[in-house]
Write a protein that holds these residues in place. Structure first.
Motif, PDB file in Angstrom:
ATOM      1  N   PRO A 189       2.272  -6.310   0.353  1.00  0.00           N
ATOM      2  CA  PRO A 189       1.619  -5.689  -0.062  1.00  0.00           C
ATOM      3  C   PRO A 189      -0.039  -6.254  -1.079  1.00  0.00           C
ATOM      4  O   PRO A 189       0.580  -6.812  -1.336  1.00  0.00           O
ATOM      5  CB  PRO A 189       1.940  -4.321  -0.443  1.00  0.00           C
ATOM      6  CG  PRO A 189       3.375  -5.230  -0.710  1.00  0.00           C
ATOM      7  CD  PRO A 189       3.629  -6.471   0.169  1.00  0.00           C
ATOM      8  N   ASP A 190      -1.048  -5.267  -0.425  1.00  0.00           N
ATOM      9  CA  ASP A 190      -1.711  -5.591  -2.063  1.00  0.00           C
ATOM     10  C   ASP A 190      -2.158  -4.363  -2.843  1.00  0.00           C
ATOM     11  O   ASP A 190      -2.693  -3.122  -2.191  1.00  0.00           O
ATOM     12  CB  ASP A 190      -2.881  -5.965  -1.142  1.00  0.00           C
ATOM     13  CG  ASP A 190      -4.372  -6.081  -2.025  1.00  0.00           C
ATOM     14  OD1 ASP A 190      -4.074  -5.540  -3.057  1.00  0.00           O
ATOM     15  OD2 ASP A 190      -5.585  -6.084  -1.771  1.00  0.00           O
ATOM     16  N   TYR A 191      -1.039  -4.554  -4.055  1.00  0.00           N
ATOM     17  CA  TYR A 191      -0.963  -3.932  -5.220  1.00  0.00           C
ATOM     18  C   TYR A 191      -2.123  -3.754  -6.402  1.00  0.00           C
ATOM     19  O   TYR A 191      -2.355  -4.397  -6.727  1.00  0.00           O
ATOM     20  CB  TYR A 191      -0.140  -3.925  -5.677  1.00  0.00           C
ATOM     21  CG  TYR A 191       0.307  -2.647  -6.352  1.00  0.00           C
ATOM     22  CD1 TYR A 191       0.464  -1.534  -5.881  1.00  0.00           C
ATOM     23  CD2 TYR A 191       0.796  -3.389  -7.222  1.00  0.00           C
ATOM     24  CE1 TYR A 191       1.062  -0.165  -7.553  1.00  0.00           C
ATOM     25  CE2 TYR A 191       1.752  -1.838  -8.458  1.00  0.00           C
ATOM     26  CZ  TYR A 191       1.183  -0.661  -8.255  1.00  0.00           C
ATOM     27  OH  TYR A 191       1.703   0.538  -9.467  1.00  0.00           O
ATOM     28  N   ARG A 192      -2.696  -2.484  -6.175  1.00  0.00           N
ATOM     29  CA  ARG A 192      -4.067  -2.302  -7.025  1.00  0.00           C
ATOM     30  C   ARG A 192      -3.545  -1.378  -7.771  1.00  0.00           C
ATOM     31  O   ARG A 192      -2.914  -0.349  -7.450  1.00  0.00           O
ATOM     32  CB  ARG A 192      -5.601  -2.664  -6.355  1.00  0.00           C
ATOM     33  CG  ARG A 192      -5.207  -4.047  -5.437  1.00  0.00           C
ATOM     34  CD  ARG A 192      -6.786  -3.756  -5.495  1.00  0.00           C
ATOM     35  NE  ARG A 192      -7.096  -4.566  -3.763  1.00  0.00           N
ATOM     36  CZ  ARG A 192      -8.021  -4.960  -3.492  1.00  0.00           C
ATOM     37  NH1 ARG A 192      -9.039  -5.011  -3.620  1.00  0.00           N
ATOM     38  NH2 ARG A 192      -8.222  -6.181  -2.494  1.00  0.00           N
ATOM     39  N   THR A 193      -4.069  -1.678  -9.463  1.00  0.00           N
ATOM     40  CA  THR A 193      -3.442  -0.274 -10.086  1.00  0.00           C
ATOM     41  C   THR A 193      -5.249  -0.684 -11.030  1.00  0.00           C
ATOM     42  O   THR A 193      -6.394  -1.186 -11.373  1.00  0.00           O
ATOM     43  CB  THR A 193      -2.425  -1.377 -11.093  1.00  0.00           C
ATOM     44  OG1 THR A 193      -3.192  -1.794 -12.273  1.00  0.00           O
ATOM     45  CG2 THR A 193      -1.537  -0.309 -10.365  1.00  0.00           C
ATOM     46  N   TYR A 194      -5.208   0.655 -11.252  1.00  0.00           N
ATOM     47  CA  TYR A 194      -6.400   1.197 -12.378  1.00  0.00           C
ATOM     48  C   TYR A 194      -6.308   2.396 -12.912  1.00  0.00           C
ATOM     49  O   TYR A 194      -5.112   2.843 -12.999  1.00  0.00           O
ATOM     50  CB  TYR A 194      -7.409   2.310 -11.345  1.00  0.00           C
ATOM     51  CG  TYR A 194      -7.653   2.170 -10.160  1.00  0.00           C
ATOM     52  CD1 TYR A 194      -8.968   0.768  -9.453  1.00  0.00           C
ATOM     53  CD2 TYR A 194      -6.520   1.768  -8.930  1.00  0.00           C
ATOM     54  CE1 TYR A 194      -8.906  -0.100  -8.266  1.00  0.00           C
ATOM     55  CE2 TYR A 194      -6.684   1.344  -7.730  1.00  0.00           C
ATOM     56  CZ  TYR A 194      -8.596   0.008  -7.395  1.00  0.00           C
ATOM     57  OH  TYR A 194      -8.473  -0.683  -6.220  1.00  0.00           O
ATOM     58  N   PRO A 195      -7.431   2.192 -14.220  1.00  0.00           N
ATOM     59  CA  PRO A 195      -6.713   3.269 -16.003  1.00  0.00           C
ATOM     60  C   PRO A 195      -7.002   4.127 -15.128  1.00  0.00           C
ATOM     61  O   PRO A 195      -8.170   5.353 -15.793  1.00  0.00           O
ATOM     62  CB  PRO A 195      -7.641   3.157 -16.328  1.00  0.00           C
ATOM     63  CG  PRO A 195      -8.580   1.613 -15.713  1.00  0.00           C
ATOM     64  CD  PRO A 195      -8.041   0.854 -14.711  1.00  0.00           C
ATOM     65  N   MET A 196      -6.710   5.453 -14.324  1.00  0.00           N
ATOM     66  CA  MET A 196      -6.116   6.874 -14.271  1.00  0.00           C
ATOM     67  C   MET A 196      -5.651   7.651 -13.838  1.00  0.00           C
ATOM     68  O   MET A 196      -4.190   6.586 -14.393  1.00  0.00           O
ATOM     69  CB  MET A 196      -7.534   6.613 -12.966  1.00  0.00           C
ATOM     70  CG  MET A 196      -6.271   6.220 -12.086  1.00  0.00           C
ATOM     71  SD  MET A 196      -7.889   6.337 -10.545  1.00  0.00           S
ATOM     72  CE  MET A 196      -6.565   5.713  -8.918  1.00  0.00           C
ATOM     73  N   GLU A 197      -5.732   9.070 -13.933  1.00  0.00           N
ATOM     74  CA  GLU A 197      -4.025   9.833 -13.386  1.00  0.00           C
ATOM     75  C   GLU A 197      -4.608   9.767 -11.993  1.00  0.00           C
ATOM     76  O   GLU A 197      -4.541   9.156 -11.086  1.00  0.00           O
ATOM     77  CB  GLU A 197      -4.632  11.132 -14.344  1.00  0.00           C
ATOM     78  CG  GLU A 197      -4.767  10.979 -15.791  1.00  0.00           C
ATOM     79  CD  GLU A 197      -4.577  12.260 -16.592  1.00  0.00           C
ATOM     80  OE1 GLU A 197      -4.100  13.049 -16.340  1.00  0.00           O
ATOM     81  OE2 GLU A 197      -4.371  12.251 -18.427  1.00  0.00           O
ATOM     82  N   HIS A 198      -3.335  11.375 -11.707  1.00  0.00           N
ATOM     83  CA  HIS A 198      -3.606  11.089 -10.330  1.00  0.00           C
ATOM     84  C   HIS A 198      -4.799  11.611  -9.701  1.00  0.00           C
ATOM     85  O   HIS A 198      -5.139  13.321  -9.356  1.00  0.00           O
ATOM     86  CB  HIS A 198      -2.308  12.368  -9.880  1.00  0.00           C
ATOM     87  CG  HIS A 198      -1.750  12.460  -9.145  1.00  0.00           C
ATOM     88  ND1 HIS A 198      -0.655  11.803  -8.464  1.00  0.00           N
ATOM     89  CD2 HIS A 198      -1.459  13.605  -8.461  1.00  0.00           C
ATOM     90  CE1 HIS A 198      -0.138  11.426  -7.264  1.00  0.00           C
ATOM     91  NE2 HIS A 198      -0.799  12.995  -6.558  1.00  0.00           N
ATOM     92  N   MET A 199      -5.464  10.958  -9.239  1.00  0.00           N
ATOM     93  CA  MET A 199      -7.157  10.859  -8.443  1.00  0.00           C
ATOM     94  C   MET A 199      -7.502   9.800  -7.737  1.00  0.00           C
ATOM     95  O   MET A 199      -6.446   8.481  -7.647  1.00  0.00           O
ATOM     96  CB  MET A 199      -7.980  11.332  -9.759  1.00  0.00           C
ATOM     97  CG  MET A 199      -7.518   9.924 -10.981  1.00  0.00           C
ATOM     98  SD  MET A 199      -8.930  10.663 -12.371  1.00  0.00           S
ATOM     99  CE  MET A 199     -10.489  11.003 -11.712  1.00  0.00           C
TER     100      MET A 199
END
Length: 220
Positions: A189-199
């Motif tokens: 899997p290509d896993y990406r994170t972002y500095p955000m809440e449930h959105m």
């Protein structure tokens, strides 16, 4: 059984691929409708977008209030008890939408399954077990609700997983667990994170658009 009601967005040219995108708890198919132009897909890649509406059912954690839900939410703890039969029933309903796309002339390996939050949990179940080869699986801010047996036909399924690092609804830990489960199945899997809440955020949507294009564009 009748097909789920859906919002469908047709491309300017006849569709050569489809994306079936599931919304989160309490939302509707309209929730992700506005993102289609923001994905900035190539003009020569005509994709049909299908946004099904979840049925209205009582949701236990909300005091039994009736709302759009893919399955009942029985508890909010991180190791939550899951309405397994509800997850499976919704996955079956998405299977029916996949079959309709095939009947409309879209090969299964040109169909992407996507889902946000509760819809993502159903997307995992539907896509990974599906007996026909799919184009990809996209999950956003979600978790793997119940174990799933990966079908041989989707043993190399492209998967993109994204999560907000500040998500108070579905903690990132659950997204990481899903990624670990996918890796144990032999997927990458290509896993990406972002500095955000449930959105969702614009940077994420643009990266999703690129990923969709890579999954669906014919090999050069």
């Amino acid at each position: 059984m009748a097909l789920l009601e859906c919002i469908e967005i047709e491309p300017a040219q006849p569709a050569v691929a489809s994306v079936i995108w599931l919304h989160g708890l309490g939302a509707s198919g309209h929730d992700f409708e506005p993102i289609v132009p923001e994905l900035q897909l190539p003009a020569d890649l005509p994709v049909r977008f299908i946004f099904p509406h979840a049925p209205n059912i009582p949701v236990t954690v909300n005091g039994g209030m009736v709302m759009p839900a893919w399955y009942d939410i029985l508890a909010m703890d991180i190791d939550r008890k899951v309405d397994e039969s509800g997850v499976l029933a919704s996955a079956d309903a998405i299977d029916d939408l996949i079959e309709r796309e095939i009947q409309r002339g879209i090969p299964s390996n040109r169909i992407i399954i996507a889902g946000f939050s509760q819809g993502g949990a159903v997307a995992y179940q539907c896509a990974l077990r599906h007996p026909k080869p799919l184009a990809g699986l996209l999950t956003l801010s979600t978790y793997m609700a119940i174990p799933v047996a990966l079908s041989e036909t989707n043993a190399h399924l492209p998967v993109m997983v994204s999560h907000g690092t500040m998500d108070p609804v579905v903690p990132e830990q659950l997204g990481q667990r899903a990624v670990a489960s996918l890796q144990q199945m032999g997927l990458s899997p290509d896993y990406r994170t972002y500095p955000m809440e449930h959105m969702v955020c614009l940077e994420q949507i643009r990266e999703i658009g690129k990923w969709i294009s890579e999954c669906l564009m014919p090999d050069a």
